[in-house]
Design a protein around this motif. Structure first.
Motif, PDB file in Angstrom:
ATOM      1  N   TRP A 199       9.668   7.921  17.395  1.00  0.00           N
ATOM      2  CA  TRP A 199       9.565   9.087  18.385  1.00  0.00           C
ATOM      3  C   TRP A 199       8.380   9.975  17.914  1.00  0.00           C
ATOM      4  N   VAL A 200       8.078  10.103  16.620  1.00  0.00           N
ATOM      5  CA  VAL A 200       6.992  10.857  16.422  1.00  0.00           C
ATOM      6  C   VAL A 200       5.512  10.187  16.680  1.00  0.00           C
ATOM      7  N   GLN A 255      12.300  12.684  31.993  1.00  0.00           N
ATOM      8  CA  GLN A 255      12.631  12.106  30.781  1.00  0.00           C
ATOM      9  C   GLN A 255      11.585  10.864  30.397  1.00  0.00           C
ATOM     10  N   GLN A 256      11.091  10.606  29.316  1.00  0.00           N
ATOM     11  CA  GLN A 256      10.194   9.624  28.994  1.00  0.00           C
ATOM     12  C   GLN A 256      10.923   8.248  29.162  1.00  0.00           C
ATOM     13  N   MET A 270       5.261   8.032  19.208  1.00  0.00           N
ATOM     14  CA  MET A 270       5.132   8.405  20.850  1.00  0.00           C
ATOM     15  C   MET A 270       4.640   9.831  21.140  1.00  0.00           C
ATOM     16  N   ARG A 271       5.099  10.486  20.228  1.00  0.00           N
ATOM     17  CA  ARG A 271       4.612  12.139  20.753  1.00  0.00           C
ATOM     18  C   ARG A 271       3.191  12.306  19.968  1.00  0.00           C
ATOM     19  N   GLU A 272       2.691  11.439  19.228  1.00  0.00           N
ATOM     20  CA  GLU A 272       1.573  11.470  18.593  1.00  0.00           C
ATOM     21  C   GLU A 272       1.519  12.744  17.564  1.00  0.00           C
ATOM     22  N   GLY A 273       2.491  12.580  16.679  1.00  0.00           N
ATOM     23  CA  GLY A 273       2.701  13.693  15.894  1.00  0.00           C
ATOM     24  C   GLY A 273       2.594  13.104  14.212  1.00  0.00           C
ATOM     25  N   SER A 311      12.276   6.801  25.797  1.00  0.00           N
ATOM     26  CA  SER A 311      13.112   7.422  24.973  1.00  0.00           C
ATOM     27  C   SER A 311      14.503   6.502  24.693  1.00  0.00           C
ATOM     28  N   HIS A 365      11.269  18.713  33.987  1.00  0.00           N
ATOM     29  CA  HIS A 365      10.503  17.600  33.249  1.00  0.00           C
ATOM     30  C   HIS A 365      11.129  16.372  33.166  1.00  0.00           C
TER      31      HIS A 365
END
Length: 205
Positions: free
Chosen positions: A63-64, A42-43, A66-69, A46, A40
């Protein structure tokens, strides 16, 4: 127990002739995870989010995001945890990640104050990753961006739980102070004296 046995059977496929997959003599959790998940990429963002220039809790929130969390009201409303999806800060549109950090009237006012003292337009992570421009300035601009995201989320939560929020200019002032403190800390980290190269490359210290 059944789930554990299924995982065990999967792991067996990566262990042959007393050797854990090619090029690995022993098993580690990280090797096992990588083998199960497959390759996979790496973004690209990051390294920007997690650089040692950032304040750790600011990096975590970015980070959250960017991960739509983030548990925005739109997400909570869809799960049935709140009565409406309206943005807490402006009460005009649905509170999504994009709205909260890019389109919300409150957030846009904060951004305008930041742009005034930074003397430049607000950047995105994609623009910060550009090889063009002064590296030190790009570091500081990414520091500002992560600080902005953390600050907006912090005051959004304050509005929700404490039913109050500071005026945008005061929020921007807090953010500026956070950034300046971090810059001074990083500038003095090496030998206890302010690094003049860092100070000279930043026009809004």
């Amino acid at each position: 127990m059944e789930s554990i046995c299924k995982v065990k059977d999967k792991i067996k496929a990566g262990f042959t002739e007393n050797c854990w997959i090619p090029h690995h003599k022993g098993y580690t959790v990280s090797n096992g995870y990588e083998w199960l998940m497959g390759p996979h990429p790496q973004q690209t963002w990051s390294t920007i989010v997690w650089s040692n220039w950032k304040i750790p809790k600011h990096s975590f929130i970015s980070w959250v995001i960017m991960r739509e969390g983030l548990n925005t009201k739109s997400k909570l409303h869809a799960y049935g945890y709140c009565q409406d999806a309206l943005c807490i800060l402006c009460e005009e549109q649905a509170e999504t990640i994009t709205h909260l950090f890019e389109d919300c009237i409150f957030s846009c006012k904060v951004k305008r104050f930041i742009e005034a003292w930074a003397d430049r337009a607000f950047l995105t992570f994609n623009e910060i990753q550009s090889p063009n421009g002064n590296r030190m300035q790009l570091k500081v601009l990414s520091l500002i961006l992560t600080a902005y995201r953390y600050t907006i989320w912090y005051h959004r939560n304050s509005a929700r739980h404490n039913l109050c929020v500071l005026r945008p200019e005061l929020v921007a002032r807090q953010l500026k102070e956070l950034v300046q403190q971090r810059i001074r800390s990083k500038a003095k980290e090496k030998d206890g004296h302010t690094d003049l190269n860092i100070q000279a490359s930043i026009g809004f210290m």
